[in-house]
Design a protein around this motif. Structure first.
Motif, PDB file in Angstrom:
ATOM      1  N   GLN A 210      30.511  47.311  30.201  1.00 20.45           N
ATOM      2  CA  GLN A 210      31.597  47.858  29.474  1.00 20.45           C
ATOM      3  C   GLN A 210      32.089  48.721  30.641  1.00 20.45           C
ATOM      4  OE1 GLN A 210      29.758  50.418  26.328  1.00 20.45           O
ATOM      5  NE2 GLN A 210      30.443  48.838  24.898  1.00 20.45           N
ATOM      6  N   ARG A 211      32.226  47.870  31.829  1.00 22.84           N
ATOM      7  CA  ARG A 211      32.886  48.566  32.796  1.00 22.84           C
ATOM      8  C   ARG A 211      33.287  47.672  33.849  1.00 22.84           C
ATOM      9  NH1 ARG A 211      32.619  53.669  35.408  1.00 22.84           N
ATOM     10  NH2 ARG A 211      31.849  55.194  33.479  1.00 22.84           N
ATOM     11  N   THR A 212      34.422  47.598  34.548  1.00 23.52           N
ATOM     12  CA  THR A 212      34.750  46.823  35.621  1.00 23.52           C
ATOM     13  C   THR A 212      35.427  47.519  36.796  1.00 23.52           C
ATOM     14  OG1 THR A 212      37.098  46.291  35.099  1.00 23.52           O
ATOM     15  CG2 THR A 212      35.427  44.908  33.975  1.00 23.52           C
ATOM     16  N   LYS A 213      35.297  46.883  37.881  1.00 32.05           N
ATOM     17  CA  LYS A 213      35.998  47.527  38.835  1.00 32.05           C
ATOM     18  C   LYS A 213      37.003  46.571  39.685  1.00 32.05           C
ATOM     19  CE  LYS A 213      32.571  47.271  42.603  1.00 32.05           C
ATOM     20  NZ  LYS A 213      31.969  47.822  43.406  1.00 32.05           N
ATOM     21  N   PRO A 214      38.338  47.098  40.336  1.00 38.67           N
ATOM     22  CA  PRO A 214      38.848  46.180  41.170  1.00 38.67           C
ATOM     23  C   PRO A 214      38.140  45.657  42.290  1.00 38.67           C
ATOM     24  CG  PRO A 214      40.094  48.475  40.878  1.00 38.67           C
ATOM     25  CD  PRO A 214      38.560  48.449  40.433  1.00 38.67           C
ATOM     26  N   PHE A 215      38.623  44.431  42.759  1.00 39.33           N
ATOM     27  CA  PHE A 215      37.759  43.837  43.881  1.00 39.33           C
ATOM     28  C   PHE A 215      38.742  42.872  44.473  1.00 39.33           C
ATOM     29  CE2 PHE A 215      35.194  40.633  45.957  1.00 39.33           C
ATOM     30  CZ  PHE A 215      34.348  41.455  46.528  1.00 39.33           C
ATOM     31  N   LEU A 216      38.725  42.849  45.866  1.00 45.00           N
ATOM     32  CA  LEU A 216      39.687  41.895  46.579  1.00 45.00           C
ATOM     33  C   LEU A 216      38.619  40.842  47.189  1.00 45.00           C
ATOM     34  CD1 LEU A 216      42.567  41.603  48.051  1.00 45.00           C
ATOM     35  CD2 LEU A 216      41.306  42.258  49.970  1.00 45.00           C
ATOM     36  N   ALA A 217      38.694  39.973  46.824  1.00 44.18           N
ATOM     37  CA  ALA A 217      37.764  38.615  47.210  1.00 44.18           C
ATOM     38  C   ALA A 217      38.639  37.958  48.510  1.00 44.18           C
ATOM     39  CB  ALA A 217      37.819  37.525  46.218  1.00 44.18           C
ATOM     40  N   THR A 218      38.056  37.749  49.555  1.00 42.58           N
ATOM     41  CA  THR A 218      38.703  37.065  50.780  1.00 42.58           C
ATOM     42  C   THR A 218      38.205  35.953  51.099  1.00 42.58           C
ATOM     43  OG1 THR A 218      37.148  38.424  52.114  1.00 42.58           O
ATOM     44  CG2 THR A 218      39.369  39.543  51.606  1.00 42.58           C
ATOM     45  N   LYS A 219      37.100  35.571  50.434  1.00 41.76           N
ATOM     46  CA  LYS A 219      36.459  34.332  50.366  1.00 41.76           C
ATOM     47  C   LYS A 219      36.287  33.747  49.281  1.00 41.76           C
ATOM     48  CE  LYS A 219      33.627  35.890  54.427  1.00 41.76           C
ATOM     49  NZ  LYS A 219      33.463  37.214  54.061  1.00 41.76           N
ATOM     50  N   PRO A 220      36.256  32.460  48.951  1.00 36.75           N
ATOM     51  CA  PRO A 220      36.152  31.750  47.647  1.00 36.75           C
ATOM     52  C   PRO A 220      34.724  32.022  46.921  1.00 36.75           C
ATOM     53  CG  PRO A 220      36.556  30.081  49.480  1.00 36.75           C
ATOM     54  CD  PRO A 220      36.409  31.355  50.006  1.00 36.75           C
ATOM     55  N   GLU A 221      33.765  32.243  47.535  1.00 39.88           N
ATOM     56  CA  GLU A 221      32.400  32.643  47.198  1.00 39.88           C
ATOM     57  C   GLU A 221      32.550  34.142  46.371  1.00 39.88           C
ATOM     58  OE1 GLU A 221      32.862  31.396  50.169  1.00 39.88           O
ATOM     59  OE2 GLU A 221      31.788  32.669  51.763  1.00 39.88           O
ATOM     60  N   GLU A 222      33.420  34.871  47.030  1.00 40.58           N
ATOM     61  CA  GLU A 222      33.584  36.359  46.743  1.00 40.58           C
ATOM     62  C   GLU A 222      33.993  36.512  45.228  1.00 40.58           C
ATOM     63  OE1 GLU A 222      33.747  38.462  50.996  1.00 40.58           O
ATOM     64  OE2 GLU A 222      35.454  38.578  49.658  1.00 40.58           O
ATOM     65  N   THR A 223      34.490  35.361  44.674  1.00 40.13           N
ATOM     66  CA  THR A 223      35.130  35.382  43.250  1.00 40.13           C
ATOM     67  C   THR A 223      34.144  35.229  42.169  1.00 40.13           C
ATOM     68  OG1 THR A 223      35.573  32.987  43.393  1.00 40.13           O
ATOM     69  CG2 THR A 223      37.227  34.492  44.224  1.00 40.13           C
ATOM     70  N   ASP A 224      32.859  34.827  42.588  1.00 39.51           N
ATOM     71  CA  ASP A 224      31.947  34.507  41.636  1.00 39.51           C
ATOM     72  C   ASP A 224      31.529  35.526  40.425  1.00 39.51           C
ATOM     73  OD1 ASP A 224      31.892  32.163  42.805  1.00 39.51           O
ATOM     74  OD2 ASP A 224      29.808  32.352  43.826  1.00 39.51           O
ATOM     75  N   ASN A 225      31.791  36.814  40.913  1.00 37.83           N
ATOM     76  CA  ASN A 225      31.887  37.778  39.819  1.00 37.83           C
ATOM     77  C   ASN A 225      32.873  38.315  38.993  1.00 37.83           C
ATOM     78  OD1 ASN A 225      29.044  38.037  40.305  1.00 37.83           O
ATOM     79  ND2 ASN A 225      29.355  39.372  42.091  1.00 37.83           N
ATOM     80  N   PHE A 226      33.968  37.341  39.288  1.00 37.69           N
ATOM     81  CA  PHE A 226      35.155  37.921  38.855  1.00 37.69           C
ATOM     82  C   PHE A 226      35.084  37.646  37.077  1.00 37.69           C
ATOM     83  CE2 PHE A 226      39.029  37.447  41.586  1.00 37.69           C
ATOM     84  CZ  PHE A 226      38.362  38.248  42.637  1.00 37.69           C
ATOM     85  N   ILE A 227      35.928  38.504  36.412  1.00 41.10           N
ATOM     86  CA  ILE A 227      35.592  38.727  35.010  1.00 41.10           C
ATOM     87  C   ILE A 227      37.020  38.884  34.382  1.00 41.10           C
ATOM     88  CG2 ILE A 227      34.942  41.123  34.856  1.00 41.10           C
ATOM     89  CD1 ILE A 227      32.729  40.052  32.768  1.00 41.10           C
ATOM     90  N   ILE A 228      37.337  38.514  33.035  1.00 42.54           N
ATOM     91  CA  ILE A 228      38.222  39.245  32.013  1.00 42.54           C
ATOM     92  C   ILE A 228      37.318  39.582  30.923  1.00 42.54           C
ATOM     93  CG2 ILE A 228      40.454  38.490  31.157  1.00 42.54           C
ATOM     94  CD1 ILE A 228      40.876  38.219  33.966  1.00 42.54           C
ATOM     95  N   ASN A 229      37.797  40.779  30.612  1.00 45.04           N
ATOM     96  CA  ASN A 229      37.383  41.393  29.444  1.00 45.04           C
ATOM     97  C   ASN A 229      37.930  42.368  28.781  1.00 45.04           C
ATOM     98  OD1 ASN A 229      36.474  43.581  30.991  1.00 45.04           O
ATOM     99  ND2 ASN A 229      34.329  42.981  31.141  1.00 45.04           N
ATOM    100  N   LYS A 230      37.465  43.267  27.852  1.00 45.41           N
ATOM    101  CA  LYS A 230      38.364  44.372  27.360  1.00 45.41           C
ATOM    102  C   LYS A 230      38.450  45.517  28.320  1.00 45.41           C
ATOM    103  CE  LYS A 230      39.551  42.551  23.756  1.00 45.41           C
ATOM    104  NZ  LYS A 230      40.880  42.111  23.482  1.00 45.41           N
ATOM    105  N   TYR A 231      37.601  45.394  29.434  1.00 43.39           N
ATOM    106  CA  TYR A 231      37.525  46.853  30.230  1.00 43.39           C
ATOM    107  C   TYR A 231      38.218  46.267  31.603  1.00 43.39           C
ATOM    108  CZ  TYR A 231      34.173  47.410  26.443  1.00 43.39           C
ATOM    109  OH  TYR A 231      33.737  47.677  25.383  1.00 43.39           O
ATOM    110  N   ILE A 232      39.163  45.502  31.648  1.00 47.06           N
ATOM    111  CA  ILE A 232      39.974  45.226  33.110  1.00 47.06           C
ATOM    112  C   ILE A 232      41.055  46.796  32.765  1.00 47.06           C
ATOM    113  CG2 ILE A 232      39.210  42.962  33.179  1.00 47.06           C
ATOM    114  CD1 ILE A 232      41.789  42.058  32.033  1.00 47.06           C
ATOM    115  N   LEU A 233      40.681  47.749  32.972  1.00 53.06           N
ATOM    116  CA  LEU A 233      41.693  48.632  32.896  1.00 53.06           C
ATOM    117  C   LEU A 233      42.681  48.703  34.011  1.00 53.06           C
ATOM    118  CD1 LEU A 233      39.177  51.366  31.295  1.00 53.06           C
ATOM    119  CD2 LEU A 233      40.600  49.564  30.484  1.00 53.06           C
TER     120      LEU A 233
END
Lengths: 287, 666, 148, 341
Positions: free
Chosen positions: A29-52
């Motif tokens: 029930q929590r997300t945080k902003p993240f800047l991926a600078t490499k393709p593998e850094e996107t592995d935890n990307f998520i879209i849900n009800k908590y992308i505030l």
């Protein structure tokens, strides 16, 4: 969910961007902003009800800009901020790759179940559930829970009060301000190199979190956003003192609409509200 | 900083209601004030010398004078300060006369207010910066917009003084409305006879570049340094080849499709045409709207008859750029269209007069064409409907003028005179005819004007009726004019053969558009505004832009010509020096603070804000910031107020200065 | 408290070309008006930043007057049009947070309207007098003022 | 004094009595540490989540005048600020909050003795209370504290059940304070409070502060700072809700033409203006450098100077961060990096 990661990865592999702004999950029930600078850094990307968060705020930050072309996951309200930034020459369209998110509302805050009770107020009556501007669009719009627009009610209630009563309400609210400027820093449209509140020659806004310093700050903050605020409400969410900043922002947006039929953040080619004029603008209050 | 304060009594003018001694005493306690005195007449030589002496003796580096309005003597005191070796912009004026002594009675209260105003000024001057006037070079070429009599006169005056002129006229020929007129009041000399030589002179003048059928597209730059883009509309006739023989117009098969603008739609013209025989230049244009070639490509008669192959159907609009130092706007007027369809919703029109419905209800300019020897009737008075000679004509004045409810509140100024002239001309040719004039007042101010009107009444027997007409309708080939004679107090009815309406003179339809192109103000009616109605009547508030003729307000020919010569003189004054001095109170950008939102650019009425790229040492653009073109900036400060972080500031009225004034309130 | 009538302090932000000159005209015509207003001259109403209005209240003004050229008459073509937009937004904002509309007055006064200038001043001064001192603002101003 | 037992009702009565004696009573309520208006407002919920901000405001206000001035033509007259001589009782604060006063006292008395802070804290009685709240953001155990730590409290409360609290007097100041309230106290039952303490869930210890300090010492330039720091928005929410962040700024504010005041205002190291020099140069020109400063100050510089970690592990900064930056996670990350070395 795999979809998101795939899309984000592809932005890199196709060479469209050098970095991607997205959301990563902290817990369910929590997300945080993240800047991926490499393709593998996107592995935890998520879209849900908590992308505030409104990630647009990062598009004007120096440390993010240095990466060059940025991909950004953006809800309709976030895209409104991108539009406003385009209107105000802060970003170049070709420098930003927008992954628009068809949005069905987000939670008002973390750590709560999504429902009609907990849906963020900004999501009610949202007219940009499909973003107005994007390079690609993900997700689908679905039925959204309905809820009472408590803030609007509050605005109407305040409008009906006497000046003295209005003053008392805001004096109490502004008094809570501790001048941490979380509202400013979280605002995608507060990108000034030097905020007027930080300028000392002259000191238009006293830096003290005293009553009068707080009053000036909160009024001028609202005024500088008048006709610009796109209503993402990040200021209010960021405020540790729980000052209902959106009352002012929304009131100003309502004035913009009533007086000028202006809704911010819809079209990058519209002239900005402040900065343009009409010969037929309201005169009635001027003697 | 050492500030000297000088309080002027202005004889008794200030001293009577303001205790100048108390003011000077109070000022002496203000921080940084080292010298505070009062004197009978500060603006007098001894007064000025006091200031100069104090500057020298006390090494003052700031001066505040409490005196009359800065609009009166700011220059005087700044010069005195400058003479004493201190930058003139370190001198501020507090207005103790117009804003205090003359408007208040209570001496105590007035003195308190005076002290407050002094404190404001002292606080401001502390934050003033020494400034230098800005010097900009002057391009000594003039653009005259509009080739009517005012434009012609202005162009000739400037050109005869030896400076180049570009004269732009949107119609195919110069001449304007004056070329349409039959005779002119009060001398009754033939309009074209006096105008045509002037038109030819323009055409042949080595210093005048004539551009007809052209319009001003864009105006950039500023006083002394305009860059003007002119659209030369396609004539479809090569003006370098055309000899002006007129064969094309004669042979053009389109005869009854296009109404002549010159003849005010009382006659037809061909698709390829010169507006009138004396046109300058005598080069035809093709009306694309009616020309068969442009419709379906089936005709090219003109091409066949043209011996010089001058017809060019593929001609395109051309854009020509000119460097200009001064602009004279002489775009003239048009007549108020009183049709059933009023142009603006707030104007209700005069449908009850039947204009547009009855062919024999005409306006002033149409009547001029009917009266003109070169007109459709060759000067014979014939009514448009059936060509019969009208035996009874009713002239109605003030149609649209002086009428707040239906038209415009102003007086069109020329109608009284031309109506008298019309009636007179009619009576001279139709001796048994009757001429009635409905008027509100006769306004015949001008040399020989009143005499002229009297002549019409007394010698020519024109019948003047004071009153308004309520309605006109047709009955048995007559026009029943129903009105009121307010002097006799009776209703009146005239069975007229023809009615002439003196419709209001109004601004050109596209006047606001041109004003916006140039960047100059106009009034609610669309007339261009002068800086000062009395003292600077021919200058627009935009530097280097001057006004001539009826584009400013309704005017007759002598007034227009006088104004044109005045505007020309103003342009020549500008050309009198090679460099132009400008007030240094302009905007300035702090590039470190500028975030490049360009709200300043959006609000600037002078296009003075440019985009400047800030680069790092490798040449990469770090950010874009605002940059003020000091030549264009007029110093309004709208950018300053709009800038959220005050990265752009107006020198002379910086935030710091204004803040200091506010802070001095208590 | 003495039984003195309340004399409000009013700051006026006026443009140089119209209202300031209009005030000059009132002077030259020897018209009399209330002495409570202090004019701050700016080149144009376009130069008037709402923070100035707020600051004037903060510095103890009981009322603020803003005045400039009529629409279309701006010496700088459009300064007053931009100003008008800002005012619309700003005065509604101030009204919303409880600054009484009667304490902030806007007007157009041209260089030839000396009489109107007088009327505007007198009208506004009386309005503010009726409202009394701006106690609410004074209260937040006085927080931390010299004790003892 | 032996451990006593006091009922919630009696604690409320005690509060009411204090209020009657014109004592300020501050206690964590739903909307933060607030001045009580009546004893009944007291909630004393040891399971409650941390308030958004600590009670720092009451000993080190967000803004306060430190001197008043009057200007004349050539001189400035200075007038001291008179401190109100008023007792304050902080009632039922969490151990991680209570600890802050001791940490702050060091910096406010290191070279210059900050009178404002000292007068306030000397007039303050802190009544701590065992904490039974623990979420993902809590890490008091990693900075040498615990939910049962009475360090910094004058009096410490241990909830035994719904209505009864064990009351432990920690300092002589506490002893002095409680004397008039003997009527509300009952004798304690041996072992009951210890049992309650044992029942408390401790946050897991997630890093070794010594190792963290060492790593920071050796890694001023490290990619890690950039990775975490660039997401920071640069507000001071974290610093202002923090119980121990104590940076302040001094500004002069004119009240009118001649009078004014010099104010001491909270400042935050994440502001871009924080170290901006008058020349325009800023040694911490980007956000990650500022973030490095924040962590370094807490876990290296302050410990180096005062032998005290400038953090109580309350987790407030993380709970409130608009972009969910989590100090626990970040310092844990440093701990992991340190272990790798």
């Amino acid at each position: 969910m795999d979809d998101i990661k795939k899309i984000a990865r592809e932005l890199f592999t196709s060479g469209k961007v050098n970095a991607v702004l997205g959301y990563v999950s902290i817990n369910g029930q929590r997300t945080k902003p993240f800047l991926a600078t490499k393709p593998e850094e996107t592995d935890n990307f998520i879209i849900n009800k908590y992308i505030l968060n409104n990630l647009t705020v990062y598009l004007t930050k120096k440390e993010i800009l240095k990466y060059g072309k940025i991909g950004i996951f953006a809800k309709g309200c976030d895209v409104k901020a991108i539009v406003a930034l385009l209107q105000e020459s802060q970003i170049k369209r070709e420098e930003v790759y927008i992954v628009g998110i068809n949005c069905n509302g987000v939670c008002a805050d973390f750590d709560m179940e999504f429902s009609g009770e907990t849906i963020a107020l900004k999501c009610l009556n949202c007219e940009v559930r499909t973003p107005k501007l994007y390079d690609e669009l993900i997700g689908t719009t679905e039925e959204m829970p309905k809820a009472d627009d408590g803030k609007l009610k509050m605005i109407r209630k305040i409008e009906a009060l006497s000046s003295a009563e209005k003053w008392d309400i805001f004096e109490e609210q502004f008094d809570k301000c501790i001048k941490c400027y979380a509202c400013r820093q979280a605002c995608p449209l507060c990108y000034c190199e030097r905020c007027i509140s930080d300028k000392s020659v002259p000191r238009w806004i006293e830096s003290s979190a005293s009553k009068r310093g707080n009053f000036s700050w909160n009024i001028i903050r609202a005024f500088h956003l008048a006709g610009r605020c796109i209503g993402c409400n990040e200021c209010e969410r960021a405020c540790p003192m729980e000052i209902p900043l959106s009352l002012l922002n929304r009131k100003m947006a309502m004035v913009a609409q009533e007086e000028f039929k202006y809704v911010s953040g819809l079209d990058p080619n519209t002239p900005t509200l402040i900065g343009s004029y009409d010969l037929k603008d309201d005169e009635d209050f001027i003697e | 900083m050492k500030i000297g304060v000088f309080i002027c009594h202005c004889g008794e003018n200030i001293g009577r209601t303001v205790d100048c001694v108390r003011v000077a005493k109070a000022c002496s306690f203000f921080p940084n004030v080292v010298h505070s005195v009062e004197y009978k007449y500060m603006c007098s030589d001894p007064g000025q010398n006091m200031i100069k002496q104090a500057i020298k003796d006390l090494k003052l580096d700031g001066v505040v004078v409490g005196s009359c309005s800065p609009h009166m003597h700011e220059k005087t005191f700044r010069k005195a300060v400058s003479d004493a070796g201190v930058n003139p912009f370190l001198c501020e004026i507090a207005n103790l006369r117009e804003h205090v002594s003359w408007v208040h009675d209570d001496k105590e209260v007035a003195t308190d207010k005076a002290i407050d105003l002094m404190r404001f000024a002292v606080e401001k001057v502390k934050r003033n910066a020494p400034l230098k006037t800005i010097q900009v070079p002057v391009t000594k070429r003039t653009l005259v917009i509009g080739g009517g009599i005012a434009g012609i006169q202005a162009a000739l005056d400037v050109a005869n003084a030896g400076y180049e002129v570009v004269l732009v006229e949107k119609e195919p020929s110069i001449g304007g409305h004056m070329s349409q007129l039959s005779e002119t009041f009060p001398t009754l000399d033939c309009s074209q006879c006096i105008l045509t030589p002037r038109m030819v002179e323009v055409y042949q003048h080595p210093k005048i570049k004539l551009m007809t059928y052209s319009e001003v597209e864009k105006v950039e730059g500023f006083i002394g340094n305009f860059k003007v883009t002119i659209r030369k509309k396609a004539r479809f006739v090569d003006d370098t080849l055309c000899s002006g023989c007129g064969d094309c117009a004669i042979k053009c098969p389109i005869k009854k499709k296009a109404l002549s603008e010159f003849d005010e739609k009382l006659a037809f013209r061909s698709a390829i045409y010169v507006p009138f025989p004396q046109a300058v230049p005598n080069i035809p244009v093709i009306d694309k709207e009616v020309c068969t070639y442009f419709k379906n490509g089936k005709c090219s008669m003109c091409v066949k008859v043209c011996g010089r192959n001058a017809i060019k159907f593929d001609q395109q609009d051309e854009f020509i750029s000119e460097d200009i130092g001064a602009i004279i706007v002489a775009t003239g007027y048009k007549l108020y269209t009183i049709d059933k369809k009023p142009e603006a919703s707030e104007i209700k029109g005069y449908g009850e007069y039947g204009y547009g419905k009855y062919k024999d209800v005409v306006d002033g300019l149409q009547f001029e064409r009917i009266a003109s020897a070169s007109g459709p009737t060759s000067g014979e008075f014939q009514r448009p409907s059936d060509g019969k000679t009208p035996k009874k004509i009713v002239f109605i004045q003030c149609v649209g003028s002086r009428d707040e409810s239906k038209g415009f509140s102003y007086c069109s100024k020329i109608c009284c005179m031309y109506t008298a002239k019309h009636a007179m001309l009619y009576k001279h040719k139709v001796h048994d005819g009757e001429a009635y004039v409905f008027y509100m007042d006769i306004r015949a101010g001008g040399k020989m004007y009143e005499e002229f009107v009297r002549r019409a009444i007394e010698e020519d027997g024109v019948k003047y009726i004071r009153g308004r007409v309520s309605r006109i309708y047709e009955e048995d080939g007559k026009y029943i004019v129903k009105g009121e004679d307010t002097l006799a107090g009776v209703p009146i009815q005239i069975d007229a053969d023809m009615v002439v309406l003196a419709t209001a003179m109004v601004a050109q339809t596209d006047a606001p558009k041109l004003a916006q192109t140039i960047g100059m103000p106009y009034d609610n009616y669309g007339f261009y505004s002068e800086v000062h109605p009395k003292l600077r009547p021919v200058e627009s508030s935009t530097g280097g832009v001057f006004l001539a003729g009826a584009c400013n307000s309704p005017r007759d020919i002598p007034d227009s010509v006088a104004m044109a010569s005045a505007a020309a003189a103003k342009a020549l004054v500008l050309f009198g020096s090679d460099m132009l001095e400008r007030e240094p109170t302009i905007a300035f950008v702090n590039e470190n603070l500028c975030a490049g939102c360009f709200y300043c650019k959006k609000v600037c009425a002078y296009n003075a804000i440019e985009v400047k790229q800030i680069k790092d040492k490798n040449g990469n653009v770090i950010k874009e910031v605002a940059f003020v073109n000091s030549g264009l900036c007029q110093g309004c400060g709208t950018c300053n107020a709009t800038c959220p972080s005050k990265a752009i500031e107006l020198i002379g009225y910086t935030d710091e200065q204004i803040y200091a004034e506010i802070a001095a309130l208590m | 408290m003495e039984n003195k009538t309340f004399e409000p302090k009013i700051i006026a932000f006026v443009c140089n070309w119209c209202t300031y000159t209009g005030a000059d005209l009132a002077g030259t015509s020897r018209m009399k008006y209330e002495p409570n207003v202090r004019l701050i001259k700016l080149p144009c109403t376009g130069r008037i930043d709402p923070v100035m209005i707020l600051k004037a209240f903060e510095k103890g003004a009981d009322g603020v007057l803003v005045s400039g050229c009529h629409p279309g008459d701006c010496h700088y073509n459009a300064g007053n049009f931009h100003a008008r937009r800002r005012w619309i937004m700003f005065h509604k904002l101030l009204d919303f947070v409880g600054i009484d509309e009667n304490r902030l007055h806007f007007s157009w006064v041209s260089a030839s309207e000396g009489k109107k200038f007088v009327d505007v001043i007198n009208g506004f001064v009386n309005k503010v007098k009726a409202k009394g001192p701006f106690e609410k603002y004074e209260k937040i101003n006085k927080e931390f003022v010299i004790n003892g | 004094m032996d451990e006593k037992i006091i009922t919630k009702e009696n604690l409320k009565a005690m509060c009411s009595e204090l209020l009657k004696n014109n004592v300020d009573v501050i206690s964590p309520l739903e909307n933060g540490y607030l001045k009580l208006k009546s004893g009944d407002e007291l909630t004393l919920d040891s399971k409650a989540k941390h308030t958004k901000a600590s009670f720092k405001e009451y000993v080190f206000p967000k803004t306060e005048p430190i001197i008043f001035y009057k200007k004349s033509q050539s001189d400035v007259e200075l007038l001291d600020v008179k401190m109100e001589d008023k007792q304050t009782v902080i009632f039922g604060a969490k151990p991680c909050d209570v600890r802050s006063i001791g940490i702050l006292r060091k910096v406010f008395n290191w070279d210059y003795k900050d009178e404002f802070f000292n007068v306030r804290t000397n007039n303050t009685i802190t009544i701590g209370m065992m904490c039974q709240f623990c979420d993902d953001f809590c890490f008091c155990t990693s900075v040498g504290l615990s939910p049962v730590s009475s360090e910094g409290s004058d009096i410490f409360l241990i909830p035994l059940d719904e209505n009864n609290f064990a009351l432990r007097v920690i300092t002589p100041k506490g002893e002095e304070f409680i004397k008039p309230f003997g009527k509300y106290l009952m004798d304690g039952i041996k072992g009951k409070s210890e049992a309650a303490e044992k029942n408390v869930k401790f946050p897991e210890k997630v890093f070794d502060s010594e190792k963290v300090k060492e790593w920071i010492t050796n890694n001023f330039e490290n990619e890690y700072w950039n990775t975490i720091g660039k997401m920071c928005l640069g507000c001071a929410q974290c610093a202002f809700v923090c119980p121990v962040c104590h940076c302040f700024d001094i500004v002069d504010e004119d009240y009118n033409y001649t009078e004014g005041r010099r104010m001491k205002n909270w400042d935050g190291c994440q502001f871009d203006m924080f170290t901006l020099h008058a020349s325009g140069h800023n040694p911490r020109d980007i956000q990650s450098k500022r973030y490095r400063q924040r962590i370094s100050h807490k876990f290296k510089y302050y410990p180096d100077k005062f032998n005290e970690i400038l953090c109580t592990g309350c987790g407030r900064c993380s709970r409130g961060c608009p972009v969910s930056m989590d100090i626990k996670e970040i310092v844990t990350g440093i701990g992991e990096l340190a272990n790798k070395v």
